[in-house]
Design a protein around this motif. Structure first.
Motif: not given
Length: 267
Positions: A84-92, A96-108
């Motif tokens: 469960r801990t490993k799965e939770h970290k994987k989702k985190e 974070k990766k998805l949020e960074r991608q969304r931020e790049k798209e907002r800046i662009r």
């Protein structure tokens, strides 16, 4: 195809340990519903499978009878918690990766919007400047047309009054556009002189009715009035109304009425 039926007791125990129902069902199905330990081992071995959280589908039913009662050991609980801990970290990490991608798209998108706004403002400014230039050119053409018409009317009036043509030293009407004046209208210098002479004549004669005096009819005709047939009356046609000439006439008339020396110094 249908969801395979698995041992409900083992399924409940896996869900109580924190495993999603599709993963627990898949583990029991592929481990043969043999035991809780076998299901957990299967989850550990297949935790990186892309379809691990998809509900399995089968075409046949499976024997649901468990050969023996199975007890959850402490080691099994520890392994389940690690999963469960490993799965939770994987989702985190994925979040974070998805949020960074969304931020790049907002800046662009913001940068594209700023550039589009600047282009729009530049185009609007160019259209405004072109419109102002066109308006100035149209205004200049209109003024030149009016001045030419006034010059033509002035020549006609001088001809009707039997006056000689203007001296060549007088500037043509097209140059009046460039002159700056703070007193009389641009085009009325010659008319003003003629009106002033008419008023001098009227003042020297000291009579009441303008039409009966020498210079009175000439003064009114210089203002744009025309004679009717038979020369009985004067009238001002609508197309002959010229506010600049009338303002000049008013200025000269006021000077003649208020200046006690008006006409006395002229020959």
């Amino acid at each position: 195809m249908a969801v395979p039926q698995v041992n409900k007791k083992l399924l409940d125990e896996l869900e109580a340990m924190g495993f999603p129902r599709p993963r627990a069902t898949r583990a029991l199905h592929f481990s043969g519903n043999s035991s809780l330990e076998a299901a957990i081992e299967w989850v550990i071995d297949h935790e990186n499978d892309s379809d691990i959280d998809q509900m399995p589908l089968v075409a046949v039913d499976i024997n649901l009878d468990s050969p023996q009662t199975f007890h959850i050991t402490e080691q099994m609980k520890i392994k389940a918690q690690e999963l469960r801990t490993k799965e939770h970290k994987k989702k985190e990490v994925e979040e974070k990766k998805l949020e960074r991608q969304r931020e790049k798209e907002r800046i662009r998108a913001s940068k594209d919007l700023t550039e589009a706004k600047q282009i729009l403002e530049s185009n609007e400014k160019q259209r405004y400047l072109a419109l102002k230039k066109k308006e100035k050119e149209e205004e200049k053409r209109a003024r030149e047309k009016i001045l030419k018409k006034l010059e033509h009317d002035k020549v006609e009036r001088r001809s009707r009054l039997g006056l000689p043509p203007e001296s060549p030293s007088v500037k043509p009407a097209t140059h009046l556009l460039q002159e700056k004046t703070t007193s009389l209208p641009l085009k009325s210098v010659t008319n003003a002189e003629q009106m002033r002479e008419c008023l001098r004549s009227l003042k020297r004669n000291h009579q009441d009715r303008v039409g009966n005096l020498r210079g009175g009819m000439e003064f009114l005709e210089l203002c744009g009035f025309e004679r009717t047939e038979g020369d009985e009356f004067l009238y001002l046609p609508d197309d002959k109304v010229d506010m600049e000439i009338l303002n000049t006439a008013g200025s000269e008339l006021k000077s003649a009425m208020t200046n006690p020396f008006f006409g006395l110094l002229s020959v």
